[in-house]
Design a protein around this motif. Structure first.
Motif, PDB file in Angstrom:
ATOM      1  N   PRO A   1       0.813  -1.218   0.000  1.00 24.33           N
ATOM      2  CA  PRO A   1       0.000   0.000   0.000  1.00 24.33           C
ATOM      3  C   PRO A   1       0.853   1.278   0.000  1.00 24.33           C
ATOM      4  CG  PRO A   1      -0.061  -1.057   2.153  1.00 24.33           C
ATOM      5  CD  PRO A   1       0.621  -2.016   1.232  1.00 24.33           C
TER       6      PRO A   1
ATOM      7  N   ASP B   1       0.434   5.841  -0.626  1.00 24.45           N
ATOM      8  CA  ASP B   1      -0.388   7.028  -0.851  1.00 24.45           C
ATOM      9  C   ASP B   1       0.257   7.882  -1.928  1.00 24.45           C
ATOM     10  OD1 ASP B   1      -2.227   6.310   1.083  1.00 24.45           O
ATOM     11  OD2 ASP B   1      -1.352   7.580   2.644  1.00 24.45           O
TER      12      ASP B   1
ATOM     13  N   SER C   1      -5.124   6.539  -2.530  1.00 24.79           N
ATOM     14  CA  SER C   1      -4.439   5.458  -1.822  1.00 24.79           C
ATOM     15  C   SER C   1      -4.542   4.186  -2.637  1.00 24.79           C
ATOM     16  CB  SER C   1      -5.069   5.237  -0.440  1.00 24.79           C
ATOM     17  OG  SER C   1      -4.867   6.373   0.385  1.00 24.79           O
TER      18      SER C   1
ATOM     19  N   ASP D   1      -4.290  -2.043   0.447  1.00 23.51           N
ATOM     20  CA  ASP D   1      -4.945  -2.050   1.754  1.00 23.51           C
ATOM     21  C   ASP D   1      -3.899  -2.054   2.862  1.00 23.51           C
ATOM     22  OD1 ASP D   1      -7.496  -2.230   0.540  1.00 23.51           O
ATOM     23  OD2 ASP D   1      -7.249  -4.407   0.323  1.00 23.51           O
ATOM     24  N   GLY D   2      -4.215  -1.391   3.943  1.00 21.77           N
ATOM     25  CA  GLY D   2      -3.318  -1.376   5.091  1.00 21.77           C
ATOM     26  C   GLY D   2      -2.545  -0.079   5.202  1.00 21.77           C
ATOM     27  N   GLU D   3      -1.640  -0.066   6.167  1.00 22.70           N
ATOM     28  CA  GLU D   3      -0.828   1.120   6.428  1.00 22.70           C
ATOM     29  C   GLU D   3       0.133   1.350   5.265  1.00 22.70           C
ATOM     30  OE1 GLU D   3       0.342   4.408   8.707  1.00 22.70           O
ATOM     31  OE2 GLU D   3      -1.293   2.967   9.063  1.00 22.70           O
ATOM     32  N   PRO D   4       0.119   2.524   4.640  1.00 23.71           N
ATOM     33  CA  PRO D   4       1.009   2.779   3.503  1.00 23.71           C
ATOM     34  C   PRO D   4       2.474   2.769   3.917  1.00 23.71           C
ATOM     35  CG  PRO D   4      -0.084   4.806   4.180  1.00 23.71           C
ATOM     36  CD  PRO D   4      -0.742   3.692   4.944  1.00 23.71           C
ATOM     37  N   ILE D   5       3.321   2.199   3.065  1.00 25.01           N
ATOM     38  CA  ILE D   5       4.758   2.160   3.355  1.00 25.01           C
ATOM     39  C   ILE D   5       5.435   3.478   3.004  1.00 25.01           C
ATOM     40  CG2 ILE D   5       4.871  -0.335   3.021  1.00 25.01           C
ATOM     41  CD1 ILE D   5       6.239   0.280   0.312  1.00 25.01           C
TER      42      ILE D   5
ATOM     43  N   LYS E   1       4.631   7.671   0.948  1.00 25.47           N
ATOM     44  CA  LYS E   1       3.755   8.610   0.232  1.00 25.47           C
ATOM     45  C   LYS E   1       4.562   9.262  -0.873  1.00 25.47           C
ATOM     46  CE  LYS E   1       0.799  12.683   0.781  1.00 25.47           C
ATOM     47  NZ  LYS E   1       0.235  13.672   1.747  1.00 25.47           N
TER      48      LYS E   1
ATOM     49  N   GLY F   1       8.890   8.609   3.453  1.00 28.74           N
ATOM     50  CA  GLY F   1       8.935   7.216   3.876  1.00 28.74           C
ATOM     51  C   GLY F   1      10.201   6.545   3.370  1.00 28.74           C
TER      52      GLY F   1
END
Length: 398
Positions: A18, A20, A30, A33-37, A39, A72
């Motif tokens: 995932p 953003d 986005s 699914d889940g917490e984005p690694i 952006k 990130g």
């Protein structure tokens, strides 16, 4: 308003984790699914035709110029690209024919100096005290980078099974750690050759400072011009610079430089699958003239050069960890680097270090040590690998 459909299609297919994305007009999307690694912020429109023709070069330059921002972990982001089978950005999807590049002695010297002669003080900022700029060897997860670099040098020398008084040549000797170790710990007469003026000056001064003029020698010379014979030849991180068209001649020259039954240990970046070739961005900004051969190419050239293979050892995870530590060190001196070389230069090197770590993490490329003999395989080597590890223990590689 510009239709962003094609950008969204490319991004949607390019990552297996995932993320953003924020577009130039403020729209946020986005993927996964889940917490984005990470952006990705696209500050400007990047022409689709440029992406289609040279994806790595286009995105690399956009990041350097601040047109794209990444919040990130860049390494994780690039790793997901390599691991995504449907990714348009994956190197196997937009690979180009290897461009023709001159590898004359004059051009090779210019290429090497463009990278290695940035300044010894630049490399001193983020390499370890051994000034070793190649894959380390982590005998233990707890090894420091410096310990692992000493391990690597000794592991290479141990594989050669060299005897005191024998002659060793190191092609592309860097800042000399291997040749100094060979002379001082293994009692060899060690010679290094480099095309980097700054490396040559550094090693020359160290030879004089340590009084090793009779045991350590350094030449600012192309490996193709060497004539003497040696009991052993090493070359670490060198064949990536010689060019696709010169690889066979490179291994043939190693054969010519060895005495009969001499041994050679060649260590370099190698593709095992689709990772071989040229990355347009790295070729333009980091290693002009570079080419990463796949393992089949190297083995074929070794055979054609009448060298016999005694051992092949992949060290992919070791280079991933080496690059991760270099990246951390590089980040720790970010203000110094930016002050001296500028923001664009810093972003370029940061992207280079992290994207290379991602290439190793994903298995896109590997690093391999090839142990070879001139003459019947292993004539002067012990029957099993045990001698390597016994010598490693003796020399402190735990």
């Amino acid at each position: 308003m510009l239709d962003k459909t094609i950008y969204k299609q490319i991004l949607n297919a390019s990552f297996n984790a995932p993320i953003d994305v924020e577009f130039w007009d403020g729209e946020k999307v986005s993927y996964g699914d889940g917490e984005p690694i990470a952006k990705i912020i696209m500050h400007e429109v990047i022409p689709v035709k440029d992406i289609m023709s040279h994806a790595s070069l286009t995105f690399g330059e956009a990041y350097m110029d601040g047109k794209i921002e990444i919040q990130g972990d860049i390494q994780k982001l690039v790793t997901t690209v390599y691991n995504s089978k449907d990714s348009f950005l994956n190197s196997s999807k937009f690979a180009k024919l290897v461009p023709k590049h001159s590898h004359t002695e004059k051009k090779s010297k210019a290429d090497v100096q463009s990278h290695y002669d940035i300044g010894n003080d630049f490399y001193e900022k983020w390499l370890d005290p051994t000034m070793t700029y190649s894959c380390a060897y982590f005998a233990s997860e707890d090894d420091s980078l410096e310990d692992a670099q000493w391990n690597k040098v000794r592991h290479i020398l141990n594989k050669l099974n060299a005897k005191p008084g024998e002659k060793l040549l190191d092609i592309g000797c860097g800042w000399g750690t291997l040749i100094f170790t060979a002379a001082k710990e293994y009692n060899l007469e060690a010679t290094g050759v480099t095309l980097s003026q700054q490396q040559y000056d550094f090693v020359t001064k160290k030879i004089e400072a340590e009084g090793l003029q009779d045991r350590v020698h350094i030449y600012l010379e192309d490996y193709r011009e060497l004539k003497d014979k040696y009991d052993h030849v090493t070359s670490v991180g060198m064949f990536e610079h010689v060019g696709k068209e010169n690889l066979e001649a490179y291994f043939e020259q190693i054969n010519h430089l060895l005495v009969e039954n001499g041994t050679a240990l060649i260590h370099g970046i190698t593709g095992q699958h689709n990772g071989a070739g040229v990355d347009a961005w790295i070729n333009k900004y980091i290693f002009p003239g570079g080419y990463v051969p796949n393992i089949a190419e190297n083995v074929e050239h070794i055979m054609h050069a009448s060298l016999q293979i005694d051992d092949i050892e992949p060290l992919r995870r070791h280079y991933q960890k080496t690059l991760e530590i270099w990246t951390e060190n590089f980040h720790n001196v970010s203000e110094e680097v930016i002050s001296r070389y500028g923001e664009r230069f810093y972003r370029m090197w940061d992207l280079y270090l992290q994207s290379c770590a991602a290439s190793f993490e994903s298995g896109n490329i590997d690093v391999v040590q090839y142990l070879m003999t001139k003459g019947p395989s292993g004539t002067d080597l012990p029957m099993t690998r045990a001698y390597m590890y016994q010598a490693d223990t003796k020399h402190g590689v735990k």
